[in-house]
Design a protein around this motif. Structure first.
Motif, short mmCIF file in Angstrom:
data_model
loop_
_atom_site.label_atom_id
_atom_site.label_comp_id
_atom_site.label_asym_id
_atom_site.label_seq_id
_atom_site.Cartn_x
_atom_site.Cartn_y
_atom_site.Cartn_z
N VAL A 296 42.75 41.37 42.89
CA VAL A 296 43.68 42.47 42.57
C VAL A 296 43.12 43.80 43.06
CG1 VAL A 296 44.71 43.74 40.65
CG2 VAL A 296 44.74 41.25 40.63
N LYS A 297 41.82 43.91 43.04
CA LYS A 297 41.21 45.12 43.58
C LYS A 297 41.58 45.28 45.06
CE LYS A 297 36.81 47.59 43.32
NZ LYS A 297 37.33 48.54 42.33
N LYS A 298 41.67 44.14 45.72
CA LYS A 298 42.02 44.18 47.14
C LYS A 298 43.51 44.44 47.34
CE LYS A 298 41.69 40.23 49.44
NZ LYS A 298 41.29 39.12 50.33
N THR A 299 44.34 43.70 46.60
CA THR A 299 45.79 43.74 46.89
C THR A 299 46.55 44.76 46.06
OG1 THR A 299 46.31 42.10 45.20
CG2 THR A 299 45.73 41.26 47.38
N GLY A 300 46.09 45.04 44.86
CA GLY A 300 46.81 45.97 43.98
C GLY A 300 48.02 45.37 43.30
N PHE B 290 43.01 47.84 35.34
CA PHE B 290 44.18 48.73 35.26
C PHE B 290 44.26 49.66 36.47
CE2 PHE B 290 46.19 52.68 33.60
CZ PHE B 290 47.42 52.15 33.25
N ASN B 291 43.14 50.24 36.82
CA ASN B 291 43.17 51.25 37.88
C ASN B 291 43.31 50.65 39.28
OD1 ASN B 291 43.13 53.51 36.27
ND2 ASN B 291 40.90 53.39 36.03
N ASP B 292 43.30 49.33 39.34
CA ASP B 292 43.52 48.70 40.65
C ASP B 292 44.97 48.31 40.86
OD1 ASP B 292 40.87 48.87 41.50
OD2 ASP B 292 40.33 47.12 40.31
N LEU B 293 45.77 48.44 39.83
CA LEU B 293 47.15 47.98 39.93
C LEU B 293 48.04 49.02 40.60
CD1 LEU B 293 47.52 46.35 36.41
CD2 LEU B 293 47.64 45.17 38.62
N ASP B 294 48.72 48.57 41.61
CA ASP B 294 49.64 49.47 42.31
C ASP B 294 51.08 49.14 41.94
OD1 ASP B 294 49.99 51.64 43.93
OD2 ASP B 294 50.09 50.49 45.80
N ALA B 295 51.25 48.20 41.06
CA ALA B 295 52.60 47.78 40.66
C ALA B 295 52.45 47.06 39.32
CB ALA B 295 53.17 46.83 41.71
N PRO B 296 53.54 46.92 38.61
CA PRO B 296 53.45 46.16 37.36
C PRO B 296 53.04 44.71 37.64
CG PRO B 296 55.59 47.22 37.59
CD PRO B 296 54.90 47.38 38.90
N ILE B 297 52.40 44.10 36.67
CA ILE B 297 52.08 42.68 36.80
C ILE B 297 53.38 41.91 36.54
CG2 ILE B 297 50.80 40.76 35.79
CD1 ILE B 297 48.63 42.84 35.05
N ARG B 298 53.64 40.96 37.39
CA ARG B 298 54.85 40.15 37.22
C ARG B 298 54.47 38.70 36.93
NH1 ARG B 298 58.07 43.99 36.18
NH2 ARG B 298 59.09 45.09 37.87
N GLU C 94 57.85 47.06 44.59
CA GLU C 94 57.62 47.88 43.39
C GLU C 94 56.88 49.16 43.75
OE1 GLU C 94 58.45 48.02 40.34
OE2 GLU C 94 59.55 46.14 40.10
#
Lengths: 669, 443
Positions: free
Chosen positions: A594-598, A625-633, A669
């Motif tokens: 997730v750090k890579k893809t966001g 949290f700070n690696d997320l570029d979109a909501p988790i689906r 997103e």
């Protein structure tokens, strides 16, 4: 009763007397300690029933195993537990027999064959069957004894256990202590058939109705039963009619369901006084009489001293270190041998891979046996044991009656007793009948015993929706099992993983739920012929990418793979991660991705609610949290039992098109 | 896109103020910088200039004139031509009870974000949108029932409530790269700012007015701006204008010129001298703010120092000619010339720019007649001089005569002195300019 005493040596008489006194005096001291607030939890005393444990255990060796109930202090003491260890445990001290993790209802001393008291009524019967099965399998000559109250005999565990012990002639002694009340419910009310012994006869087990306050009679009959068991003649049931003369638990009111007069009358029948009188009366006035009376008196004094010392020991013992509260949930992790550098070119199916692992390990380790319905000659409904019966015979490939609770409980006792059971329950839905045995017993046993018991049980079966199996053959449940500390939950998606993970499970000392998705048993991939293990808690990056992270297990790995190429044509590059084990969970690999893809999508066949996908999402929000570029689906199956009709069935399972659409939406997103 | 008009904070501690009046009417075109409304803060009523240009639109629920408004409260909008008022603009978010959920609408326009995007704001935004979401109707109605199959857990769309949102990752990257994500328009769902938006903004060449070319906000300019803003904040400036007949003054200067003096006094020098003399008779104008604006102090005539506004390449400076009443015109002229030179050379000391009782500013050289000079706080007035013009004037006997005339603009601090004394003072100054010899001879 002179006949009985005449057959029993003076030394044996003194031993029985001494054991009963140890129980009586220890219990009375515990009752005083409870009143003074020194005991923290419940305290069920054995006062009035001392003859039974003393009479039975006098025949047992440390290698024989006792499986007990919530009213088990007497069994532990009779089996040889020093009163100081018992008292320290009830005081919550580090020096207690369970090192403070158990208490009154979880007394463990496997070193002397005390396999635990229990807060649940019934399982000890099944565990004793397991102890007997292990002894038979490993030819140790040991016997297993289950002590239980009249409350247990209307429980399925009693019937399933007696039946299994009977059909397999297990070296087990079932000792029912019929004290007439299940807590406060009278046996006369709860039982259609007032005879427990008659129930044993129904399973064609030799069964005896005994005076539970007559230690000599119990000692005699138990001796015969144990001899029979050791000789391979199978189990015996003893119904010992007795009475507890203290309340169900210390501090509880005692006269709502029985009268003071009843209790007083039973106190007159005290087994200890009775033994004294029985053996001394015929010798009245003789030298042996005064000699024996002197011996008994000396025992009284010696035991009083022992109990006093025990209490002092308990009171002055250190309390356990709070930082150790979560140790012993699992066994120590075994060192991990190197994985093969390449999978090679040999293509075999998922099913063949697990069979190869099991066959190899059964050859290497004779403690392994498999139990299940149709896994013997038939080779398993899904060919999980194909060809093994011919190699290893009916004891190691044991077909069972349809009694999941029974044989899962048996597996628990067998593992506690040194065997390595593999339970093949065909469909995971079936094992829900044995859920409590898995979650309450197998999962907790290592912890309750502070790590002195190992629980190498592999519980395997099919999961998953497909081919109109409908709702009793389609469940997955791994999220449910993953909530039980002490279990490891493995959900392989490839043949390579299935072989390595099963070998890891078979060689480990923890209970493992090994769940095989039925719809992928035929997938093939390269699998090395040699043995190898795959570490639990290490995810596999199935496919690398940088647009979005998808986490999936089992069949959903394949459903997701099916759309990755199509998405790649639109520059959506999916990183697909298969955690492989739900417990332990490799969150680090997911966080790294997730750090890579966001972006994170979790694809999971069971419903979303409170499940595996929810856990992954929560962990990533917590730690990434700070690696997320979109909501988790999430893409999950419907919150719905599994329907039969193919059209309905497809509608409740994530389909490749659903997954592709979810990934595309997530990218937007 | 509609621009919001919000209540500014006039001092460090101001939390609320009173909306005194609008200086524009709904529908008026407002230019950037034009006075838009008056706001009473803790210390004064202040005219608030518009930050943007556009047509003034006041929503129905906008705070009424005379009401107390919280700093940051939404007062109205400036719309571009033809633009519809923002939907949901009935929400004026200062008193919470005014916040009403708007009905779900199709294609909600994107009003300017409500500036904040904290968790609470987003939560509120979600709440407001709750009625509009789940339109598909597939969500179970039993409250505890989990979602169905397929895509689950759709984030409530916050766009309708106008919140500016950025993904956590975008915010992290923005902070790493020093990008103000609030200024970006996001490409994610509902306008969410995503990592890619932040990276794109960070990799753009430094564009836009603020980043191209040199920064013209020199320290000197900054100080000037601060001083003027401070004046505006501390005073209630009112400007009076009148026209003085300066025919005699022009003649007097001609005589000085033709004389042999080394320095010819400029109009400003003469006006400074004359004004100081007039000021003696107007003690209400001879005052300064003092003690952190808590006192008005009379200035004794021995301290009648007059500030002279000087335009330099580095900006406006106001050196002070000391003790004007004690000095001859030539001495004043020599001193003011020296000060102006020092000002243009950037060598004025702070002391040389302090303690004036009044300042004279001359824009006549640019052909300006009347203007509204800004008071050099803590002084309370400033006199502006316009261009000297030869004009036809109706004479004493109704004949048209040609006279030299000049417009005088006096800005005074209404908080310190009322209009009548100020007007009387200005009239006396005009009279003195009309007859300078008499005044110069006066004492």
């Amino acid at each position: 009763m002179s006949r009985t005493s005449g057959e029993t040596s003076v030394e044996k008489l003194c031993q029985l007397y001494r054991t009963m006194q140890i129980i009586r005096q220890t219990e009375e001291e515990l009752a005083r300690c409870h009143q003074r607030g020194l005991i923290h939890g419940a305290c069920h005393t054995y006062v009035g029933q001392e003859a039974i444990a003393s009479g039975v255990c006098a025949h047992l060796q440390p290698t024989d195993r006792v499986f007990s109930t919530h009213r088990g202090h007497g069994h532990a003491l009779a089996k040889g537990m020093p009163p100081r260890e018992l008292m320290a445990e009830l005081f919550g001290r580090a020096t207690g027999c369970s090192q403070g993790r158990g208490g009154s209802m979880h007394l463990f001393s496997p070193e002397i064959g005390m396999m635990g008291t229990s807060g649940i009524v019934g399982p000890c019967i099944l565990q004793a069957c397991g102890g007997g099965y292990a002894a038979k399998l490993m030819r140790t000559g040991a016997v297993a004894v289950a002590f239980f109250g009249d409350g247990a005999v209307n429980n399925g565990a009693f019937h399933e256990g007696l039946n299994m012990a009977a059909i397999w002639s297990l070296p087990v002694l079932f000792v029912c202590e019929n004290n007439q009340f299940a807590t406060e419910v009278p046996f006369s009310y709860a039982s259609a058939n007032p005879s427990v012994a008659a129930r044993g006869a129904a399973f064609e087990i030799p069964s005896y109705e005994l005076d539970g306050n007559d230690v000599l009679e119990i000692h005699r009959v138990a001796g015969e039963a144990i001899t029979r068991a050791r000789a391979g003649a199978g189990p015996t049931l003893l119904e010992c009619k007795t009475y507890r003369t203290r309340a169900h638990a210390e501090g509880m009111p005692d006269f709502g369901y029985r009268t003071k007069e009843d209790v007083a009358a039973w106190k007159e029948r005290c087994p200890i006084i009775r033994l004294r009188e029985t053996v001394l009366e015929p010798l009245s006035g003789s030298a042996p009489e005064s000699n024996l009376a002197w011996r008994f008196d000396a025992i009284d004094g010696e035991v009083a001293e022992m109990v006093k010392e025990a209490r002092e020991f308990a009171e002055t013992s250190p309390t356990p270190e709070p930082a150790t509260a979560t140790t012993h949930v699992y066994a120590q992790v075994r060192p991990m041998p190197a994985e093969p550098s390449a999978a090679g070119e040999r293509m075999i199916t998922y099913g063949q891979a697990t069979l190869e692992a099991l066959a190899g390990e059964m050859k290497r380790d004779e403690r392994i046996f498999v139990m299940g319905e149709g896994i013997g000659k038939r080779g398993g409904n899904f060919l999980t044991t194909k060809g093994l019966y011919e190699l290893y015979g009916p004891e190691r490939l044991c077909d069972t009656p349809i009694c999941e609770r029974g044989f899962v409980g048996l597996a628990c006792g067998a593992a506690m007793s040194g065997a390595r059971p593999v339970i093949d329950f065909m469909f995971t839905d079936f094992v829900l009948d044995g859920f409590a045995e898995i979650v309450n017993q197998i999962a907790k046993m290592q912890y309750m015993s502070s790590g002195r018991l190992k629980m190498p049980v592999v519980l395997r079966g099919c999961i998953g929706i497909g081919h109109s199996a409908a709702t009793h053959h389609s469940g997955s449940y791994y999220g449910m099992f993953a909530q039980a500390p002490g279990l490891k939950v493995v959900v392989p998606s490839s043949a390579y993983d299935a072989k390595g993970l099963l070998l890891r499970a078979l060689r480990g000392d923890d209970p493992v739920l090994f769940l095989e998705h039925r719809e992928i048993l035929q997938v093939k991939d390269p699998v090395p012929a040699e043995d190898y293990e795959i570490e639990f808690g290490r995810a596999r990056v199935v496919r690398q990418g940088d647009s979005v992270t998808v986490v999936a297990v089992a069949r959903m790995v394949h459903q997701t793979l099916a759309v990755c190429d199509e998405l790649a044509r639109d520059d959506i590059s999916v990183e697909l991660i298969d955690p492989r084990t739900i417990t332990p969970l490799d969150i680090d690999t997911i966080l790294g991705s997730v750090k890579k893809t966001g972006r994170l999508l979790i694809v999971d066949e069971p419903p979303a609610h409170c499940g595996f996908s929810a856990e992954i999402a929560a962990r990533v929000v917590d730690e990434g949290f700070n690696d997320l570029d979109a909501p988790i689906r999430r893409v999950n199956g419907a919150f719905c039992p599994t329907p039969y009709s193919p059209e309905l069935e497809a509608a409740v399972v994530p389909q490749p098109a659903d997954i592709a659409a979810a990934i595309r939406a997530l990218i937007q997103e | 896109m509609a621009k919001e008009i919000r209540v500014p904070r006039l001092g460090w501690s101001m939390e609320e103020g009173v909306l005194v009046r609008w200086l524009k009417q709904p529908g008026d075109e407002v230019a950037e910088g034009e006075p838009l409304f008056e706001l009473e803060g803790e210390k004064a009523v202040q005219e608030i200039g518009s930050l943007d240009a556009g047509t003034l639109y006041l929503p129905p629920a906008a705070p009424a004139v005379g009401s107390t408004v919280l700093v940051g409260a939404l007062l109205g909008y400036l719309l571009t031509p033809g633009e519809a008022p923002p939907r949901g603009s009935t929400r004026v978010d200062s008193p919470a009870q005014n916040v009403k959920p708007t009905a779900p609408i199709e294609n909600p326009p994107k009003p300017t974000p409500l500036a904040t995007s904290g968790p609470a704001a987003r939560r509120l935004a979600r709440k407001l949108r709750a009625g509009a979401s789940d339109a598909a109707g597939t969500a179970p109605t039993e409250s505890a029932a989990p979602n169905g199959n397929g895509n689950s857990s759709r984030l409530r769309d916050t766009s309708g409530a106008g919140a500016t949102v950025a993904s956590p990752r975008a915010r992290r990257v923005a902070s790493e790269l020093g990008v103000n994500w609030r200024a970006l328009s996001g490409t994610g769902a509902g306008g969410r700012v995503r990592e890619a938006d932040v990276r794109a903004a960070a990799s753009e060449p430094r564009v836009a007015a603020s980043t191209s070319g040199d920064n013209l906000l020199t320290p000197r300019r900054k100080a000037i701006a601060q001083r003027l803003r401070h004046s505006r904040e501390m005073t209630v400036p009112v400007t009076l204008t009148t026209t003085a007949d300066v025919t005699n003054l022009v003649g007097l200067r001609q005589q000085f010129k033709s004389g042999a003096t080394s320095v010819v006094p400029a109009y400003t020098d003469v006006v400074a001298s004359l004004t100081a003399r007039v000021l003696r008779r107007h003690p209400q104008l001879a005052v300064r703010w003092d003690d952190g604006h808590n006192a008005l102090r009379a200035v004794p005539d021995c301290d009648f120092h007059i500030g002279i506004a000087v335009d330099t390449t580095a900006g406006l400076l106001v050196p002070v000619v000391r003790d004007v009443l004690r000095k001859s015109l030539v001495a004043i002229a020599e001193e003011s010339r020296a000060l102006a030179e020092r000002a243009r050379a950037g060598r004025l000391t702070a002391a040389e720019m302090q303690s004036a009782v009044l300042t004279v500013s001359n824009l006549g050289g640019y052909g300006i007649d009347a203007f509204t000079p800004v008071i050099n706080y803590p002084e309370i007035s400033i006199l502006g001089l316009g261009a000297v013009r030869r004009e036809p004037v109706v004479g004493q006997h109704d004949q048209i005569v040609i006279r030299e005339r000049m417009v005088l603009s006096l800005t005074f601090d209404h908080a310190a002195v009322d209009g009548a004394p100020a007007a009387a003072f200005l009239a006396d100054v005009a009279a003195a300019l009309a007859n300078p010899a008499a005044h110069l001879l006066g004492d």
